[in-house]
Motif scaffolding. Structure first.
Motif, mmCIF file in Angstrom:
data_model
loop_
_atom_site.group_PDB
_atom_site.id
_atom_site.type_symbol
_atom_site.label_atom_id
_atom_site.label_comp_id
_atom_site.label_asym_id
_atom_site.label_seq_id
_atom_site.Cartn_x
_atom_site.Cartn_y
_atom_site.Cartn_z
ATOM 1 N N ASN A 14 38.687 41.246 35.753
ATOM 2 C CA ASN A 14 40.073 41.550 35.441
ATOM 3 C C ASN A 14 40.845 40.361 34.892
ATOM 4 O O ASN A 14 42.045 40.473 34.624
ATOM 5 C CB ASN A 14 40.792 42.121 36.668
ATOM 6 C CG ASN A 14 40.766 41.189 37.866
ATOM 7 O OD1 ASN A 14 39.847 40.388 38.028
ATOM 8 N ND2 ASN A 14 41.755 41.312 38.742
ATOM 9 N N CYS A 15 40.180 39.219 34.686
ATOM 10 C CA CYS A 15 40.848 38.073 34.072
ATOM 11 C C CYS A 15 40.964 38.268 32.562
ATOM 12 O O CYS A 15 40.240 39.045 31.954
ATOM 13 C CB CYS A 15 40.069 36.782 34.343
ATOM 14 S SG CYS A 15 40.296 36.116 36.011
ATOM 15 N N ASP A 16 41.898 37.512 31.967
ATOM 16 C CA ASP A 16 41.951 37.435 30.522
ATOM 17 C C ASP A 16 40.788 36.558 30.062
ATOM 18 O O ASP A 16 40.295 35.727 30.814
ATOM 19 C CB ASP A 16 43.274 36.812 30.069
ATOM 20 C CG ASP A 16 44.480 37.584 30.610
ATOM 21 O OD1 ASP A 16 44.388 38.820 30.693
ATOM 22 O OD2 ASP A 16 45.489 36.937 30.941
ATOM 23 N N CYS A 19 37.727 33.557 31.566
ATOM 24 C CA CYS A 19 38.032 33.547 32.987
ATOM 25 C C CYS A 19 38.112 32.124 33.566
ATOM 26 O O CYS A 19 37.181 31.340 33.399
ATOM 27 C CB CYS A 19 36.954 34.353 33.702
ATOM 28 S SG CYS A 19 37.009 34.269 35.485
ATOM 29 N N ASP A 31 43.375 34.936 37.033
ATOM 30 C CA ASP A 31 44.614 35.304 36.351
ATOM 31 C C ASP A 31 45.456 36.295 37.137
ATOM 32 O O ASP A 31 46.649 36.461 36.862
ATOM 33 C CB ASP A 31 44.297 35.901 34.975
ATOM 34 C CG ASP A 31 43.760 34.858 34.000
ATOM 35 O OD1 ASP A 31 44.128 33.675 34.133
ATOM 36 O OD2 ASP A 31 42.977 35.235 33.110
ATOM 37 N N HIS A 32 44.853 36.961 38.120
ATOM 38 C CA HIS A 32 45.562 37.976 38.891
ATOM 39 C C HIS A 32 45.394 37.710 40.381
ATOM 40 O O HIS A 32 44.672 36.796 40.788
ATOM 41 C CB HIS A 32 45.074 39.367 38.496
ATOM 42 C CG HIS A 32 45.231 39.637 37.023
ATOM 43 N ND1 HIS A 32 46.441 39.955 36.453
ATOM 44 C CD2 HIS A 32 44.328 39.595 36.006
ATOM 45 C CE1 HIS A 32 46.282 40.099 35.149
ATOM 46 N NE2 HIS A 32 45.011 39.897 34.848
ATOM 47 N N ARG A 174 34.760 40.219 25.323
ATOM 48 C CA ARG A 174 35.852 41.037 25.843
ATOM 49 C C ARG A 174 35.329 42.440 26.098
ATOM 50 O O ARG A 174 34.430 42.910 25.403
ATOM 51 C CB ARG A 174 37.009 41.107 24.849
ATOM 52 C CG ARG A 174 37.914 39.895 24.834
ATOM 53 C CD ARG A 174 39.161 40.164 24.025
ATOM 54 N NE ARG A 174 40.065 39.027 23.981
ATOM 55 C CZ ARG A 174 40.964 38.739 24.905
ATOM 56 N NH1 ARG A 174 41.068 39.529 25.968
ATOM 57 N NH2 ARG A 174 41.749 37.693 24.794
ATOM 58 N N GLY A 193 39.747 42.947 28.966
ATOM 59 C CA GLY A 193 39.640 41.742 29.786
ATOM 60 C C GLY A 193 38.391 40.932 29.509
ATOM 61 O O GLY A 193 37.621 41.203 28.582
ATOM 62 N N ASN A 194 38.181 39.940 30.336
ATOM 63 C CA ASN A 194 37.091 38.987 30.158
ATOM 64 C C ASN A 194 35.711 39.631 30.319
ATOM 65 O O ASN A 194 35.520 40.554 31.116
ATOM 66 C CB ASN A 194 37.236 37.870 31.192
ATOM 67 C CG ASN A 194 36.154 36.817 31.054
ATOM 68 O OD1 ASN A 194 36.084 36.111 30.064
ATOM 69 N ND2 ASN A 194 35.290 36.713 32.055
#
Length: 204
Positions: A14-16, A19, A31-32, A174, A193-194
């Protein structure tokens, strides 16, 4: 008894992209608020204690604190329903870390095993695209990234020298699709996401 596995892997979280966990050896905050990541493996060839596990797939889902090095990971393990009892047991020992090897280094970080399931797993590699479907629970496709200046057929971007259980060299990717439904009470859509992919070769 020694064992060895080789094949390919994909990752979605879930990271951009890219990561922070991957590029910091698990020490930088994600990121979260939580780090939720799926690792999917397809074994092209392998032998575990005399059991041939070639052609089988395994998926590991992790829900971890924002700083993964803090531990307390919640982990679910999915083993290919096409595996017979001997193959499932052998793969379970390797990917839970019980048989040593790279996954054993992560065992101290695991706080809870959510469960182990044998389910249909469909794993595919198609050039720069890599996909996995885990029953009706997880559906992921990632695409390895190429700098626009090089065109669609240019070299895939990558990370080298990273601390990662699968490989020290990973693609930058991605997700074009990354959804989960009812994964031990968790559902998500991390599309965009990543992602990462890489060949892997493990032994112990």
């Amino acid at each position: 008894m020694p064992w060895n596995l080789s094949g390919t892997y994909l990752e979605s979280c879930n990271c951009d992209a890219v990561c922070p966990c991957t590029t910091s050896g698990l020490t930088a905050p994600a990121d979260h608020e939580r780090c939720q990541v799926t690792f999917a493996f397809h074994v092209d060839g392998g032998d575990v204690d005399g059991v041939d596990v070639s052609g089988r797939s395994v998926v590991v889902f992790v829900d971890a604190p924002r700083v993964m090095a803090d531990g307390g990971w919640q982990v679910a393990l999915y083993v290919d329903a096409a595996a017979d009892d001997g193959q499932a047991e052998a793969l379970g020992r390797v990917f839970s870390g019980q048989a040593g090897g790279p996954m054993a280094a992560l065992v101290p970080l695991v706080g809870e095993l959510l469960g182990v399931e044998r389910v249909p797993i469909d794993y595919r590699d198609d050039g720069r695209r890599h996909a996995v479907r885990v029953a009706d629970a997880i559906d992921i496709e990632i695409e390895d990234q190429v700098a626009p200046q090089f065109g669609a057929d240019g070299p895939v971007m990558g990370l080298t020298g990273v601390f990662h259980p699968v490989s020290s060299t990973l693609t930058v990717a991605r997700s074009t699709r990354a959804t989960g439904t009812g994964v031990y009470g968790r559902s998500w859509d991390f599309t965009g996401g990543n992602g990462h992919s890489a060949p892997f070769a493990w032994s112990a």
